[in-house]
Design an enzyme around this catalytic site. Structure first.
Site, PDB file in Angstrom:
ATOM      1  N   CYS A   1     -13.211  19.866 -51.403  1.00 22.84           N
ATOM      2  CA  CYS A   1     -13.509  19.857 -49.964  1.00 22.84           C
ATOM      3  C   CYS A   1     -14.775  19.057 -49.687  1.00 22.84           C
ATOM      4  CB  CYS A   1     -13.649  21.291 -49.458  1.00 22.84           C
ATOM      5  SG  CYS A   1     -14.063  21.370 -47.716  1.00 22.84           S
TER       6      CYS A   1
ATOM      7  N   CYS B   1     -17.010  20.428 -47.026  1.00 17.93           N
ATOM      8  CA  CYS B   1     -17.860  21.569 -47.414  1.00 17.93           C
ATOM      9  C   CYS B   1     -19.021  21.122 -48.290  1.00 17.93           C
ATOM     10  CB  CYS B   1     -17.081  22.600 -48.229  1.00 17.93           C
ATOM     11  SG  CYS B   1     -15.376  22.787 -47.811  1.00 17.93           S
ATOM     12  N   ASP B   2     -18.778  20.233 -49.221  1.00 17.05           N
ATOM     13  CA  ASP B   2     -19.750  19.993 -50.292  1.00 17.05           C
ATOM     14  C   ASP B   2     -20.382  18.596 -50.303  1.00 17.05           C
ATOM     15  OD1 ASP B   2     -19.256  22.571 -51.200  1.00 17.05           O
ATOM     16  OD2 ASP B   2     -17.496  21.926 -52.322  1.00 17.05           O
TER      17      ASP B   2
END
Ligand code: NDP
Length: 310
Positions: A135, A138-139
């Site tokens: 992701c 997300c990261d």
């Protein structure tokens, strides 16, 4: 076996399930949500959510899901934080097992979502969360001024590669063929981006690193030439798998396992069983579209009961 027959059981607790809960609770259907052990769905692994309407300032995925859950609880939704282990939709009331416990229900709304696919390399698994991620949203922020690789040639890989250029020094797209599957517009954006490089006809064969990613080993699938390249992060973007194992043989699915819903509604192939969110949508996959179909499923369910009663 529980002696009560529920009106509606919602399986899954992401945006689709929680929205279905809000609507069905407000329609006095007294829903029971079997949340699963990964409560809140994929948004629980994201940081800022900037595109969910209603939050002018970003809200984090977990905060958003906590708020939506409170909203569903306020109207009387009951929650069970366990996994469904078996279902039988062959006759009504439908049967749903959580371990030894059998629940019976007049209707079901399935919102079990989808999970990211992985390549299946032992090194990928070992370094997941330590430089390997599925992701970018997300990261990506963890890789400021670093080098990252992204695996895949679909729209997700393109979108995430472009997103990663906001942080990374260089983004390397690694694709197993010599053309992308992604739409032309996304492909063009990637190919024109000076921060993105593409390795065609190439497979990732190993992620190298002890505690965190330090390099990758890749192989040209045509020449079989192998090389090792220094790398700080690896993003896997090779698609998603719908969470539908439980429903095999009971509900109609497409060739890759997404539940088939009927046209513009959330009806599945079994009357009284509805599906919403990513479990039936491999196209949009957004929190807001999942929430939208969750609302539709609750309304479809309510109208289904009305028709039955008249
Ligand atoms: P896709 O299935 O479209 O693409 C997956 C990519 O991963 C393909 O290029 C595939 O290669 C590659 N791949 C699959 N398995 C492996 C493997 N084992 N090893 C190496 N590579 C692999 O998934 P997406 O998540 O990209 O997209 C899903 C859907 O969502 C699509 O319909 C897409 O259009 C849509 N979408 C739209 C967006 C937008 O319009 N903004 C954004 C994101 C998604 P190969 O091509 O060789 O099969």
């Amino acid at each position: 076996m529980k002696s009560v027959i529920e009106n509606v059981i919602i399986i899954g607790s992401g945006p689709a399930g929680l929205t279905a809960a809000i609507y069905s609770a407000r329609a006095n259907l007294n829903p029971l949500m079997i949340e699963g052990e990964e409560i809140g769905g994929q948004l629980m692994t994201t940081t800022d959510v900037e595109n969910y309407p209603g939050f002018a300032e970003a809200i984090t995925g977990p905060e958003l899901m906590t708020e939506v859950k409170k909203q569903a609880a306020r109207f009387g939704t009951r929650f069970l934080p366990k996994n469904v282990t078996k279902v039988d939709f062959s006759s009504r009331p439908f049967k749903i097992w959580v371990g030894q416990d059998l629940y019976q229900t007049r209707a079901v709304i399935i919102t079990t979502g989808a999970s990211a696919k992985y390549l299946g390399l032992p090194s990928e698994k070992r370094l997941l969360g330590h430089g390997v991620s599925a992701c970018a949203t997300c990261d990506g922020g963890f890789f400021k001024n670093q080098d990252v690789a992204i695996i895949g040639g679909g729209d997700t890989a393109m979108e995430e590669a472009i997103f990663l250029t906001r942080f990374a020094k260089k983004v390397l797209v690694i694709h197993r063929r010599d053309e992308f599957r992604a739409s032309k517009i996304m492909t063009d954006r990637v190919l024109k981006n000076p921060k993105i490089e593409v390795l065609w006809d190439t497979a990732l064969v190993e992620v190298v690193g002890d505690k965190t990613v330090t390099a990758i080993k890749v192989e040209n699938v045509k020449t079989h030439e192998k090389k090792e390249m220094p790398m700080n992060g690896v993003f896997i973007a090779i698609g998603h798998k719908p969470n539908t194992e439980l429903f095999k043989g009971q509900l109609a699915m497409n060739e890759v396992g997404y539940l088939i819903t009927n046209g513009r509604s959330t009806y599945t192939s079994v009357p009284g069983v509805f599906a919403a969110g990513d479990v039936q949508d491999n196209m949009y996959r957004q929190a807001i579209t999942a929430a939208g179909t969750g609302c539709m499923a609750a309304m479809d369910c309510e109208r289904f009961f009305e028709k039955e009663e008249n």
